[in-house]
Design a protein around this motif. Structure first.
Motif, PDB file in Angstrom:
ATOM      1  N   VAL A 225      21.349   8.638  65.642  1.00 21.78           N
ATOM      2  CA  VAL A 225      22.011   7.505  66.019  1.00 21.78           C
ATOM      3  C   VAL A 225      20.817   6.672  66.528  1.00 21.78           C
ATOM      4  O   VAL A 225      19.990   7.120  67.295  1.00 21.78           O
ATOM      5  CB  VAL A 225      22.426   8.185  67.714  1.00 21.78           C
ATOM      6  N   PRO A 226      20.789   5.320  65.991  1.00 20.73           N
ATOM      7  CA  PRO A 226      19.636   4.405  66.162  1.00 20.73           C
ATOM      8  C   PRO A 226      19.568   3.970  67.602  1.00 20.73           C
ATOM      9  O   PRO A 226      20.416   4.036  68.325  1.00 20.73           O
ATOM     10  CB  PRO A 226      19.972   3.366  65.220  1.00 20.73           C
ATOM     11  N   SER A 227      18.128   4.022  68.149  1.00 18.92           N
ATOM     12  CA  SER A 227      17.746   3.787  69.666  1.00 18.92           C
ATOM     13  C   SER A 227      17.780   2.161  69.567  1.00 18.92           C
ATOM     14  O   SER A 227      17.084   1.610  68.749  1.00 18.92           O
ATOM     15  CB  SER A 227      16.638   4.214  69.891  1.00 18.92           C
ATOM     16  N   ARG A 228      18.394   1.725  70.521  1.00 17.30           N
ATOM     17  CA  ARG A 228      18.288   0.034  70.921  1.00 17.30           C
ATOM     18  C   ARG A 228      17.116  -0.089  71.473  1.00 17.30           C
ATOM     19  O   ARG A 228      16.176  -1.254  71.020  1.00 17.30           O
ATOM     20  CB  ARG A 228      19.371  -0.301  71.575  1.00 17.30           C
ATOM     21  N   LEU A 229      16.568   0.685  72.421  1.00 16.05           N
ATOM     22  CA  LEU A 229      15.308   0.488  73.349  1.00 16.05           C
ATOM     23  C   LEU A 229      14.065   0.852  72.348  1.00 16.05           C
ATOM     24  O   LEU A 229      13.101   0.336  72.592  1.00 16.05           O
ATOM     25  CB  LEU A 229      15.698   1.132  74.450  1.00 16.05           C
ATOM     26  N   HIS A 230      14.268   1.503  71.372  1.00 18.55           N
ATOM     27  CA  HIS A 230      12.948   2.031  70.678  1.00 18.55           C
ATOM     28  C   HIS A 230      12.953   1.776  69.275  1.00 18.55           C
ATOM     29  O   HIS A 230      13.842   2.605  68.538  1.00 18.55           O
ATOM     30  CB  HIS A 230      12.957   3.501  71.098  1.00 18.55           C
ATOM     31  N   PRO A 231      12.854   0.430  69.031  1.00 16.31           N
ATOM     32  CA  PRO A 231      13.039   0.230  67.561  1.00 16.31           C
ATOM     33  C   PRO A 231      12.479   1.196  66.511  1.00 16.31           C
ATOM     34  O   PRO A 231      10.975   1.711  66.759  1.00 16.31           O
ATOM     35  CB  PRO A 231      12.051  -1.137  67.441  1.00 16.31           C
ATOM     36  N   GLY A 232      13.264   1.548  65.380  1.00 13.36           N
ATOM     37  CA  GLY A 232      12.709   2.531  64.525  1.00 13.36           C
ATOM     38  C   GLY A 232      12.677   3.993  65.046  1.00 13.36           C
ATOM     39  O   GLY A 232      12.568   4.792  64.252  1.00 13.36           O
TER      40      GLY A 232
ATOM     41  N   LEU B 200      23.067  13.439  72.711  1.00  7.11           N
ATOM     42  CA  LEU B 200      22.240  12.469  72.268  1.00  7.11           C
ATOM     43  C   LEU B 200      20.721  13.338  72.418  1.00  7.11           C
ATOM     44  O   LEU B 200      20.362  13.415  73.464  1.00  7.11           O
ATOM     45  CB  LEU B 200      21.991  11.365  73.080  1.00  7.11           C
ATOM     46  N   THR B 201      20.513  13.704  71.329  1.00  2.00           N
ATOM     47  CA  THR B 201      19.229  14.650  71.622  1.00  2.00           C
ATOM     48  C   THR B 201      18.125  14.455  70.480  1.00  2.00           C
ATOM     49  O   THR B 201      18.323  13.424  69.717  1.00  2.00           O
ATOM     50  CB  THR B 201      19.578  16.062  71.580  1.00  2.00           C
ATOM     51  N   ALA B 202      17.148  15.279  70.168  1.00  2.00           N
ATOM     52  CA  ALA B 202      16.357  15.024  69.223  1.00  2.00           C
ATOM     53  C   ALA B 202      16.526  15.888  67.966  1.00  2.00           C
ATOM     54  O   ALA B 202      17.391  16.899  67.867  1.00  2.00           O
ATOM     55  CB  ALA B 202      14.956  15.737  69.696  1.00  2.00           C
TER      56      ALA B 202
ATOM     57  N   LEU C  51      23.789  -4.465  64.264  1.00  2.00           N
ATOM     58  CA  LEU C  51      22.652  -4.003  63.538  1.00  2.00           C
ATOM     59  C   LEU C  51      21.320  -4.678  64.101  1.00  2.00           C
ATOM     60  O   LEU C  51      20.364  -3.954  64.066  1.00  2.00           O
ATOM     61  CB  LEU C  51      22.783  -4.523  62.023  1.00  2.00           C
ATOM     62  N   ARG C  52      21.360  -6.001  64.251  1.00  2.00           N
ATOM     63  CA  ARG C  52      20.256  -6.576  65.002  1.00  2.00           C
ATOM     64  C   ARG C  52      19.733  -5.839  66.189  1.00  2.00           C
ATOM     65  O   ARG C  52      18.632  -5.687  66.488  1.00  2.00           O
ATOM     66  CB  ARG C  52      20.546  -8.102  65.250  1.00  2.00           C
ATOM     67  N   GLU C  53      20.625  -5.358  67.030  1.00  2.00           N
ATOM     68  CA  GLU C  53      20.425  -5.181  68.210  1.00  2.00           C
ATOM     69  C   GLU C  53      19.547  -3.613  68.157  1.00  2.00           C
ATOM     70  O   GLU C  53      18.719  -3.223  68.774  1.00  2.00           O
ATOM     71  CB  GLU C  53      21.541  -4.740  69.363  1.00  2.00           C
ATOM     72  N   LEU C  54      19.836  -2.914  66.975  1.00  2.00           N
ATOM     73  CA  LEU C  54      19.544  -1.612  66.637  1.00  2.00           C
ATOM     74  C   LEU C  54      18.407  -1.632  65.813  1.00  2.00           C
ATOM     75  O   LEU C  54      17.794  -0.577  65.382  1.00  2.00           O
ATOM     76  CB  LEU C  54      20.571  -0.593  65.932  1.00  2.00           C
ATOM     77  N   HIS C  55      17.774  -2.840  65.389  1.00  2.00           N
ATOM     78  CA  HIS C  55      16.665  -3.048  64.815  1.00  2.00           C
ATOM     79  C   HIS C  55      16.899  -2.562  63.305  1.00  2.00           C
ATOM     80  O   HIS C  55      16.108  -1.567  62.566  1.00  2.00           O
ATOM     81  CB  HIS C  55      15.356  -2.552  65.026  1.00  2.00           C
ATOM     82  N   ILE C  56      18.326  -2.478  62.652  1.00  2.00           N
ATOM     83  CA  ILE C  56      18.582  -1.780  61.573  1.00  2.00           C
ATOM     84  C   ILE C  56      18.945  -2.790  60.262  1.00  2.00           C
ATOM     85  O   ILE C  56      19.468  -3.735  60.662  1.00  2.00           O
ATOM     86  CB  ILE C  56      19.693  -0.773  61.745  1.00  2.00           C
ATOM     87  N   ARG C  57      18.245  -2.330  59.206  1.00  2.00           N
ATOM     88  CA  ARG C  57      18.801  -3.283  58.227  1.00  2.00           C
ATOM     89  C   ARG C  57      19.543  -2.211  57.202  1.00  2.00           C
ATOM     90  O   ARG C  57      18.679  -1.448  56.645  1.00  2.00           O
ATOM     91  CB  ARG C  57      17.733  -4.069  57.458  1.00  2.00           C
ATOM     92  N   VAL C  58      20.638  -2.624  56.462  1.00  2.00           N
ATOM     93  CA  VAL C  58      21.377  -1.973  55.631  1.00  2.00           C
ATOM     94  C   VAL C  58      20.805  -2.034  54.029  1.00  2.00           C
ATOM     95  O   VAL C  58      20.839  -3.273  53.772  1.00  2.00           O
ATOM     96  CB  VAL C  58      22.944  -2.030  55.689  1.00  2.00           C
ATOM     97  N   VAL C  59      20.357  -1.178  53.543  1.00  2.00           N
ATOM     98  CA  VAL C  59      20.131  -1.139  52.134  1.00  2.00           C
ATOM     99  C   VAL C  59      21.144  -0.463  51.055  1.00  2.00           C
ATOM    100  O   VAL C  59      21.175   0.572  51.287  1.00  2.00           O
ATOM    101  CB  VAL C  59      18.733  -0.806  51.785  1.00  2.00           C
TER     102      VAL C  59
END
Length: 601
Positions: free
Chosen positions: A182-189, A169-171, A588-596
């Motif tokens: 990979v979406p971050s749970r602790l850092h929305p967006g 897991l890196t930048a 998805l909620r935990e990851l602040h992700i909405r699928v379009v």
RNA sequence: GGGGGCGUAGCUCAGUUGGUUAGAGCGCUAGCCUGUCACGCUAGAGGUCGCGGGUUCGAGCCCCGUCGCUCCCGCCA
């Protein structure tokens, strides 16, 4: 006695005759003769013939067994009757006369038989990978893969390399391939990225003073697959060294690669010393920067023979274009009209206007060129051509003309095709080379600007003072700069690429400035790396041979899937595990992700 | 994103110029068979010819679309 086995299915020999044994494995093949019944019992180690007859207490059970059931059998080892030995099996002198059978794992009807070497569709093979892996070929490939990796590790450590683990897991890195995010749970967006390669980490390991790094490193790239390019993920022998020149890297890597190939080549010859071919020479001789040196054909520039000649098509190209050239592709033993016409049709199928040719035949003791090109070129020039290329009765030569920049790829494809068609390629050898002296920059005709040609982080092969003094107007000089960058190529497969890194922030800023990058952009994208290089960075360099491709070559496979345990299909799906898959609403909620979902059109 | 190839039984494939009830091998089911190692023999079950539409008296076959798999190009420092 052990619950499942006293021996493996590959263990029993004549010396075991008389022993009471217990075996477990899969019913590979069952031959029921009514009165006597044979089961080829298979496990990882081999196959042992198990026999039952009506005198055996287990006979009734034996009759119910089906292919690929997993069973335990108890019985007595006995010599096979005179004349019924099977010399193809290591256990072929003996058989186990069964006393008891326990079914450990019955199998439903198989979607794909394990027995035999029939080919099956990829989707079925991938969906039932565990069945495919039971089959001899894949099973053997996967074992060989592990042995190759063991050998690589041992050889690297013997050379003083030390294995490190770098983050998964890196930048995201803005250069190169598309990243997996990979979406971050602790850092929305915000998102992590999976590394395309541990490139920056290994350079930082050198900056950290560790001197010799290696890793059998997983790499992740969200790019479309090829037969020799796995979708999603693959492994590299990633390595990096401090205080080294290109020669030092070659001296470290070449013995490892050669040693591994010699160890696993089963006697097939391996290049003793890898020749070094400059990029420019590779393009001119082979039409590619990953030449298959098993193909003996070497192309040649024959522009001067065609300049001002009666073969007007080529003469005009040479007249009207300063960069225009005519290259010859010799085709030993290709000297028949049928073959030449076939190649010509092939070229047209490739979207080319055609493939001009001359074929040579003896006419009353004199070798003469035949075909439309020869007729227009004239006897004298045709003879000069024949002499330059060293061709003789029964040989042919093909031509490509235009600007090399535009035709070299096709010329390379034609060279490969001709070599293949004429059977000039000895498949049972490993021909290696280094490709060196890659151009640092190239001219982007569309945008009228200078671009990086390959890796922007390679050290330019120019004294720093001279490089830093370059003016943007020195276009020709800039375009002639070569990077200290290199590839290992084996049998036409690019095995790895590497470089002496640019460890000087001033040179790097200059390098990016030449390619039109503002220093602020460089700072923003690679600031961390640049900062590290400014706090005491050793000169360093490395390379990263592809593990999967090495294994593929050594297993004689054409597709990486044959040497990867659980590969994805071409569309980057794992048909067995069902990946990728939709996430739950909670995830998805935990990851602040909405699928379009993609809209229509 | 673009191009080529393929798609018929669980699997591998055949299927003629568009013409009766779509075939073979392996596998499966049942039966016979005491020395096979791709055992053999007999019988049987198993099909929405990828899917949708069209042309036709009639389509596995021709046409259009679509989906899937695969190879290649783009892409992959």
């Amino acid at each position: 006695m052990h619950a499942y086995r006293s021996h493996t299915c590959g263990a029993l020999r004549a010396a075991d005759i008389g022993a009471e044994v217990r075996l477990s494995g899969w019913c590979h093949r069952i031959r029921d003769h009514g009165g006597v019944l044979f089961i080829d019992l298979r496990d990882h180690y081999g196959i042992t013939q198990v026999v039952a007859d009506p005198d055996s207490a287990a006979f009734k059970t034996a009759e119910t067994l089906r292919a690929e059931w997993v069973v335990r059998v108890d019985g007595k080892v006995r010599r096979r009757p005179e004349g019924t030995d099977n010399p193809d099996l290591p256990t072929g002198a003996v058989e186990v006369y069964v006393r008891e059978i326990e079914v450990l794992g019955p199998a439903a009807e198989l979607p794909m038989p394990v027995f035999g070497d029939q080919e099956y569709p990829e989707d079925i093979r991938l969906k039932y990978r565990f069945l495919d892996l039971r089959r001899e070929r894949l099973h053997r490939n996967i074992i060989k893969r592990g042995q190759i990796i063991d050998s690589i590790r041992r050889r690297m450590k013997e050379q003083g390399f030390f294995e490190f683990q770098t983050p998964i897991l890196t930048a995201s890195s803005p250069e190169g391939a598309r990243d997996y995010l990979v979406p971050s749970r602790l850092h929305p967006g915000k998102f992590y990225a999976l590394p395309q390669a541990p490139q920056q980490f290994k350079q930082l390991i050198m900056v950290s003073g560790f001197d010799r790094y290696f890793q059998i490193a997983p790499c992740f790239r969200d790019e479309d697959a090829r037969a020799d390019r796995s979708p999603g993920e693959f492994y590299q022998l990633d390595l990096e060294m401090s205080f080294v020149t290109q020669d030092d890297v070659f001296a470290a890597v070449e013995p490892v690669i050669r040693g591994v190939f010699e160890e696993f080549a089963d006697g097939r010859p391996v290049t003793a010393k890898f020749p070094r071919i400059p990029y420019k020479e590779a393009i001119e001789k082979y039409g590619t920067d990953k030449p298959d040196l098993r193909n003996p054909i070497v192309m040649a520039d024959v522009s001067e023979i065609f300049r001002g000649s009666g073969f007007k098509i080529f003469a005009r190209i040479l007249e009207t274009s300063a960069k225009g050239a005519v290259w010859a592709i010799p085709a030993p033993r290709g000297g028949s009209r049928a073959f030449c016409d076939r190649m010509n049709s092939w070229a047209q199928g490739e979207g080319q206007p055609g493939l001009g040719y001359i074929f040579f035949a003896a006419d009353s003791g004199v070798i003469v060129g035949r075909g439309p090109v020869a007729n227009n070129l004239g006897a004298q020039r045709t003879e000069a051509l024949r002499a330059q290329l060293g061709l003789s009765d029964g040989d042919a030569v093909f031509f490509v003309a235009g600007e090399p920049q535009a035709f070299f790829k096709f010329a390379g494809a034609a060279r490969a095709k001709i070599g293949e068609e004429l059977g000039l390629i000895d498949k049972d050898r490993f021909e290696f080379c280094w490709i060196v002296d890659f151009p640092m920059y190239e001219w982007n005709e569309e945008e009228k600007k200078i671009d990086f040609s390959h890796n922007p982080f390679s050290m330019p092969n120019l004294p720093p003072s001279e490089f830093l003094a370059l003016d943007a107007g020195d276009r020709d000089k800039i375009l002639s700069i070569r990077a200290i960058q290199y590839d290992i190529v084996c049998n036409g497969v690019e095995l790895s690429s590497g470089a002496i890194r640019n460890h000087r922030p001033d040179v790097m800023k200059k390098a990016f400035a030449i390619a039109g990058y503002d220093e602020a952009v460089l700072e923003q994208k690679f600031g961390g790396m640049l900062h590290a290089l400014s706090l005491g960075a050793p000169p360093h360099g490395g390379i990263a041979p592809g593990i999967d491709r090495i294994v593929m070559l050594l297993c004689g496979e054409e597709n990486l899937r044959e040497v990867v345990l659980f590969p994805m299909n071409q569309r980057a799906e794992d048909l067995m595990m069902g990946a990728p898959a939709e996430a739950t609403a909670k995830q998805l909620r935990e990851l602040h992700i909405r699928v379009v979902p993609p809209g229509p059109g």
